[in-house]
Structures are given as structure tokens and as C-alpha cells.
Design a protein around this motif. Structure first.
Motif, short mmCIF file in Angstrom:
data_model
loop_
_atom_site.label_atom_id
_atom_site.label_comp_id
_atom_site.label_asym_id
_atom_site.label_seq_id
_atom_site.Cartn_x
_atom_site.Cartn_y
_atom_site.Cartn_z
N THR A 39 52.93 65.00 76.52
CA THR A 39 53.15 64.05 77.62
C THR A 39 51.93 63.17 77.88
N HIS A 40 50.75 63.65 77.52
CA HIS A 40 49.51 62.92 77.78
C HIS A 40 48.60 63.02 76.55
N ILE A 41 48.04 61.89 76.15
CA ILE A 41 47.13 61.87 75.02
C ILE A 41 45.80 61.27 75.46
N VAL A 42 44.76 62.08 75.40
CA VAL A 42 43.40 61.64 75.70
C VAL A 42 42.62 61.69 74.40
N ARG A 43 42.12 60.55 73.96
CA ARG A 43 41.44 60.48 72.66
C ARG A 43 40.50 59.28 72.65
N GLY A 44 39.85 59.02 71.51
CA GLY A 44 38.83 58.00 71.42
C GLY A 44 39.37 56.59 71.27
N CYS A 45 38.53 55.62 71.61
CA CYS A 45 38.91 54.20 71.57
C CYS A 45 39.08 53.65 70.16
N ASP A 46 38.75 54.42 69.14
CA ASP A 46 39.02 53.96 67.78
C ASP A 46 40.52 53.88 67.51
N GLN A 97 51.66 59.29 78.03
CA GLN A 97 50.67 58.45 78.71
C GLN A 97 49.37 58.52 77.91
N TYR A 98 48.74 57.38 77.70
CA TYR A 98 47.54 57.32 76.88
C TYR A 98 46.30 57.07 77.74
N ALA A 99 45.20 57.73 77.35
CA ALA A 99 43.90 57.51 77.97
C ALA A 99 42.85 57.57 76.86
N HIS A 100 42.15 56.47 76.64
CA HIS A 100 41.19 56.40 75.54
C HIS A 100 39.76 56.41 76.09
N VAL A 101 39.01 57.45 75.71
CA VAL A 101 37.63 57.59 76.16
C VAL A 101 36.72 56.76 75.26
N PRO A 102 35.54 56.38 75.77
CA PRO A 102 34.61 55.58 74.96
C PRO A 102 34.21 56.30 73.69
N LEU A 103 33.97 55.53 72.65
CA LEU A 103 33.46 56.07 71.40
C LEU A 103 31.97 56.32 71.51
N VAL A 104 31.51 57.36 70.84
CA VAL A 104 30.09 57.59 70.71
C VAL A 104 29.61 56.80 69.49
N VAL A 105 28.66 55.89 69.69
CA VAL A 105 28.17 55.08 68.58
C VAL A 105 26.65 55.22 68.47
N THR A 106 26.13 54.90 67.30
CA THR A 106 24.69 54.87 67.11
C THR A 106 24.14 53.61 67.78
N HIS A 107 22.82 53.51 67.86
CA HIS A 107 22.22 52.33 68.48
C HIS A 107 22.44 51.09 67.62
N ASP A 108 22.83 51.28 66.36
CA ASP A 108 23.18 50.15 65.50
C ASP A 108 24.65 49.75 65.65
N GLY A 109 25.38 50.49 66.50
CA GLY A 109 26.77 50.13 66.76
C GLY A 109 27.78 50.80 65.86
N TYR A 110 27.34 51.76 65.04
CA TYR A 110 28.27 52.43 64.14
C TYR A 110 28.89 53.64 64.83
N LYS A 111 30.18 53.81 64.64
CA LYS A 111 30.87 54.96 65.22
C LYS A 111 30.33 56.26 64.64
N LEU A 112 30.09 57.22 65.52
CA LEU A 112 29.71 58.55 65.08
C LEU A 112 30.95 59.21 64.48
N PRO A 122 33.67 56.26 81.97
CA PRO A 122 33.33 54.84 81.86
C PRO A 122 34.45 54.03 81.20
N ARG A 123 34.76 52.90 81.79
CA ARG A 123 35.85 52.05 81.29
C ARG A 123 35.31 51.04 80.29
N VAL A 124 34.70 51.57 79.25
CA VAL A 124 34.16 50.74 78.16
C VAL A 124 34.64 51.36 76.85
N ALA A 125 34.60 50.57 75.78
CA ALA A 125 35.12 51.04 74.50
C ALA A 125 34.13 51.91 73.74
N GLN A 126 32.84 51.73 73.99
CA GLN A 126 31.85 52.53 73.27
C GLN A 126 30.55 52.63 74.05
N ILE A 127 29.81 53.71 73.78
CA ILE A 127 28.54 53.97 74.44
C ILE A 127 27.57 54.47 73.38
#
Length: 301
Positions: free
Chosen positions: A193-200, A221-236, A291-296
Motif C-alpha cells: 500500500t505504501h512505497i518509501v524508496r530513493g529518488c533515483d 502511495q509513493y514517498a521518495h527520500v533524497p539520494l545519498v550522493v558524493t560531493h561530486d554529485g554521484y549517487k552512492l 528533506p524535500r530535495v532529490a539528493q543530499i
């Protein structure tokens, strides 16, 4: 032919974490797993684990069992038997047969290079050619393009309209089942009923919603949490060889993940047993604080 899947009544929250065994769990995986677990438990729901092992060439030997051991070490216990997608082939074939019998699919022999050369969006070249299944992928006739939807964390998500209207692959030319088909079928089967996963997975969600409309089934219902990225912007990620999280001392990573998710755990919690950390996290979980952002960018070692 009748649709082979039955929709469960949504009487109780049912969430899930669905890792692929292409590598071990890293910090980004933990963030997604923890968020889905806490949202389920804070809502007195069930939390399920599904191993998405439908792409053998990408899988790492022993990763599936190691993932489960790691979840247990972090106090993330699932409520029902683990589902392995590799054991779902018969069901996927039944759904493909239903779609074919209702003239909702066709076989396509176009290559990625051909599609790229014609602009990057598939132009339905094979739709009326009546090609055989040999050396061909199966495409869904997209009658329900989804270009935007509401996400519980990210708000209104807007996708590329041309891509949203594309007839997309649901079974690959190499015989493997496409992620979009497998994930929707299994979420229906498990009554999710509910899917919580990453913004990718923000854009793939649009195609999954297309499948739900095709099947005339109520989507989760979907809820997408921010992606963890490196300081160069690459997805972990596993593909980027992100380091595995430590099973022997999970508290520090749990605290870091809670902080990443905006839950503000007290400093003293770092000295408590894993079970106490999880209990605190369930009691104080607030989806609205994520946080309502796509990546951190990653800020821990």
C-alpha cells in the motif's frame, strides 16, 4: 482471458524494501531501508523484504543472504517470508499472456542504437509489423501516459512527457523480465500500500503508474527520500562500489541515517543498543521531517 492478479483490500499499511543482490548494502541502501521500515512501523503496518534477483548477470554471489543478515544486524526485521523475484517467472508469464490476449503488447526488434539515432524516444516503429517473438523485446502499448504525480515527500513530480508516452519494454530481448513489470506485479501480489524508496526511482514510478492504470488496479502511495550522493554529485550505489555498512557496529550508521532523514536523534542515542535506537526511531518518526530535495551530499566518513 481474465487478469491473473487480485487486488487486496487496503485495510492495513503494507510497506516493503526491495534490494537487488548486485552488491552489499551501503549507506544509501540503509537510508532507503530504514525510511521504509520506520514509516511502516510508525503506522502500525507490515514491513516486507523482497529480493529483486531478475538480472543474473548483474548479481553478486552471496549478496542476497548477506543483505538479509545485514538488515537483521541493524534491527530491521521483516514480517513475512522473503519473496524472491527469480521464483515469480510463472506469474510474470501469466500477466504477459493476459496483456497479449488483450492486444496490449507487441514484439519489437529495435536496438538502443536505432532508437537513439531516431531521437532517443521510441516511435512505435514495430507496433504494426506483427513481428515474431524471436530476438525481440515485448513492449506495452501505452494507453495511460503519466507525466506527473503526487509524491508524499517530493510533492508534484513532473516527468518528460515524450518519455511518459513511450511504449516501454516489459520483457527484454534476452528473455529477462523488465524491472517495471516485475516490481508492479509483485507489489500487487504482496498487497503493498505504501512505497518509501530513493529518488533515483522518481521517473520509473511514472511508468509503474501507467501499468497500474492498464491493470485497473489502485496504485500504492509513493514517498521518495533524497539520494545519498558524493560531493561530486554521484549517487552512492553498488555500481559505484560504495563501501558496505558495518554489521558489527550498526549504531553509528543508524544515527547518521536518521540525521540524514531529518529525524534529529539525540546524541545520547549513539551509546544505546541497536534495539533502543530502532525503538526511539519508530516512536519519533515523522515523514514530514524528511528533506524535500532529490539528493543530499554524504557528510559522514
Amino acid at each position: 482471458m481474465a487478469f491473473p492478479l487480485k487486488e487486496r483490500p487496503n485495510s492495513q499499511y503494507r510497506g516493503r524494501f526491495a534490494p537487488s543482490p548486485s552488491g552489499l548494502l551501503h549507506f544509501g541502501s540503509l537510508v532507503a531501508a530504514l525510511a521504509s521500515f520506520l514509516d511502516a512501523k510508525a503506522n502500525n503496518g507490515y514491513w516486507l523484504v523482497r529480493i529483486e534477483d531478475i538480472d543474473p548477470p548483474r548479481e553478486q554471489i552471496g549478496a542476497a543472504s548477506e543483505i538479509l543478515h545485514t538488515l537483521e544486524a541493524y534491527g530491521l526485521y521483516w514480517d513475512e517470508q522473503v519473496l524472491y523475484q527469480s521464483q515469480q517467472s510463472e506469474l510474470y508469464e501469466q500477466v504477459l499472456a493476459y496483456l497479449e490476449s488483450n492486444k496490449l503488447t507487441y514484439f519489437c526488434q529495435c536496438t538502443r542504437a536505432t532508437i537513439k539515432a531516431s531521437g532517443g524516444i521510441y516511435n512505435r516503429h514495430c507496433q504494426h509489423l506483427n513481428l515474431p517473438s524471436t530476438n525481440a523485446g515485448t513492449r506495452l502499448i501505452n494507453q495511460f501516459p503519466v507525466a506527473n504525480y503526487r509524491d508524499a515527500i517530493q510533492g508534484i513530480v513532473t516527468c518528460d512527457e515524450k518519455l511518459a508516452g513511450e511504449d516501454f519494454i516489459i520483457k527484454r530481448k534476452d528473455g529477462l523480465y523488465a524491472y517495471q513489470l516485475a516490481v508492479v506485479v509483485d507489489d500487487i501480489v504482496q498487497g503493498i500500500t505504501h512505497i518509501v524508496r530513493g529518488c533515483d526511482l522518481l521517473e520509473p514510478t511514472a511508468r509503474q503508474l501507467t501499468l497500474y492504470q492498464t491493470f485497473n488496479i489502485t496504485p500504492p502511495q509513493y514517498a521518495h527520500v533524497p539520494l545519498v550522493v558524493t560531493h561530486d554529485g554521484y549517487k552512492l550505489s553498488k555500481q559505484n562500489k560504495a563501501p558496505a555498512i558495518d554489521k558489527k557496529a550498526p549504531q553509528a550508521s543508524l544515527i547518521a541515517a536518521l540525521t540524514f532523514l531529518g529525524q534529529n536523534p539525540p546524541a545520547a542515542l549513539a551509546n544505546e543498543p541497536t534495539e533502543q535506537v530502532i525503538q526511539w526511531a519508530v516512536k519519533h518518526w515523522q515523514l514530514n521531517n524528511v528533506p524535500r530535495v532529490a539528493q543530499i551530499p554524504l557528510t559522514i566518513g
